[in-house]
Write an enzyme that holds these catalytic residues in place. Structure first.
Site, short mmCIF file in Angstrom:
data_model
loop_
_atom_site.label_atom_id
_atom_site.label_comp_id
_atom_site.label_asym_id
_atom_site.label_seq_id
_atom_site.Cartn_x
_atom_site.Cartn_y
_atom_site.Cartn_z
N GLY A 305 134.40 54.20 32.50
CA GLY A 305 133.97 55.44 33.16
C GLY A 305 135.11 56.43 33.20
CD GLU A 306 139.24 55.97 35.23
OE1 GLU A 306 140.03 56.47 34.40
OE2 GLU A 306 139.54 55.01 35.95
N GLY A 307 135.21 59.34 32.42
CA GLY A 307 135.24 60.27 31.30
C GLY A 307 136.11 59.79 30.17
#
Length: 338
Positions: A305-307
């Protein structure tokens, strides 16, 4: 620029009136691509990627100079149902890590020259437990959409929207099931690494949410309100804002894609300015991307996640655009084109 909506109905209207790509710029980019010093199609998907980007940036020879990465963080009342291997406090701790430059997304943003911003959305006030009541009121979901909308830098030339929120794979699975159909088991995965019992519990929680809100979630924006989280709504708001500003978007993983799906189902074509950065290791992401008609640029087994996956795909986009805009044509190079 403040968000030009104060209700879900007004947000829906904005989706319906979103601008399209510049057809002249796309046509000119296609013509240029046919004249570059390479065999036709030799750069594969990079050619299509550059032409797509040119159309949305309104230039036959665009560049990627001002990427923006935004990480939205939210907490979820449904975590009370034991759906995550980690406690909600980790969300706050990871936001601090982002702000101090210590996370993977900080390194990837730096590596690809992206400006990175972090928006924590009311972490001290988790959304409601969607097995008991809607996750958000209309005012709350609209506020989160507006946070995303306002977070997009109008000077950016590509956007990556990422997230952090313990429990949000459960939330994303619920939203995906609501807007795309299918059973809870089709969409619910292990997230941060729950065991078999944890997976069964997550699936049952998603089932409860779908059953409780069955009437409301026939509307995809209501699904985002009843089953989603503030960070999912903020990502949806940012994606819509980027469209209004002519900024192409690279989707991250399962959670970001679930948020985007609500837009696509609400308004056909709402994700035309979007490409999928990568295929994550979360089991249902491939199914989700196929539902959206998006083929990922990368498949590296990421599930952070997190980009992070989308930020890594910035390198692919930069390479595609650099070749398209920087290569010589056959005429310029004095090379016979056959």
């Amino acid at each position: 620029m403040c968000a030009p909506f104060s209700t879900l109905a007004e947000f829906r209207n904005i989706l319906a009136k979103a601008p399209n790509h510049n057809t002249a710029a796309k046509a000119a980019a296609e013509e240029r691509n046919g004249q570059l010093t390479k065999p036709p199609g030799a750069l594969g998907r990079l050619e299509d990627l550059a032409i797509w980007y040119a159309g949305w940036r309104g230039s036959a020879t665009p560049s990627v100079e001002r990427p923006q990465v935004i990480v939205f963080a939210g907490n979820h009342g449904v975590c009370a149902q034991g759906v995550s291997a980690f406690p909600p406090e980790v969300t706050v701790q990871m936001v601090a890590n982002f702000e101090h430059g210590g996370a993977a997304i900080n390194q990837l943003s730096k590596a690809f020259g992206a400006k990175m911003d972090v928006h924590a959305l009311d972490l001290d006030t988790p959304t409601a437990d969607f097995t008991q009541t809607p996750a958000m009121t209309e005012d709350e979901v609209v506020a989160a959409l507006a946070t995303g909308w306002n977070a997009v830098d109008p000077d950016a030339d590509v956007l990556v929207a990422g997230e952090m929120g313990i429990g949000n794979t459960t939330v994303a699975a619920a939203v995906a099931a609501a807007v795309l159909g299918g059973d809870a088991a089709d969409w619910t995965g292990r997230g941060t690494g729950v065991d078999d019992a944890g997976l069964a519990r997550k699936t049952e929680v998603v089932n409860k949410g779908l059953a409780l809100h069955a009437d409301a979630i026939k509307d995809p924006l209501e699904a985002l309100r009843c089953l989603g989280g503030r960070e999912l709504a903020a990502m949806a708001g940012a994606i819509a804002s980027a469209r209004a500003k002519g900024i192409p978007v690279i989707l991250d993983g399962f959670i970001c894609s679930a948020a985007a799906a609500a837009l696509q189902v609400a308004e056909a074509g709402a994700l035309d300015h979007v490409v999928a950065g990568h295929l994550s290791a979360e089991g249902s992401h491939e199914r989700l991307l196929k539902s959206l008609g998006k083929e990922p640029l990368l498949s590296l087994g990421l599930r952070l996640g997190e980009g992070s996956g989308a930020a890594l795909a910035l390198g692919v986009l930069k390479g595609a655009v650099a070749c398209h805009s920087g290569m010589a044509t056959f005429a310029e190079a004095g090379v016979a084109d056959g």
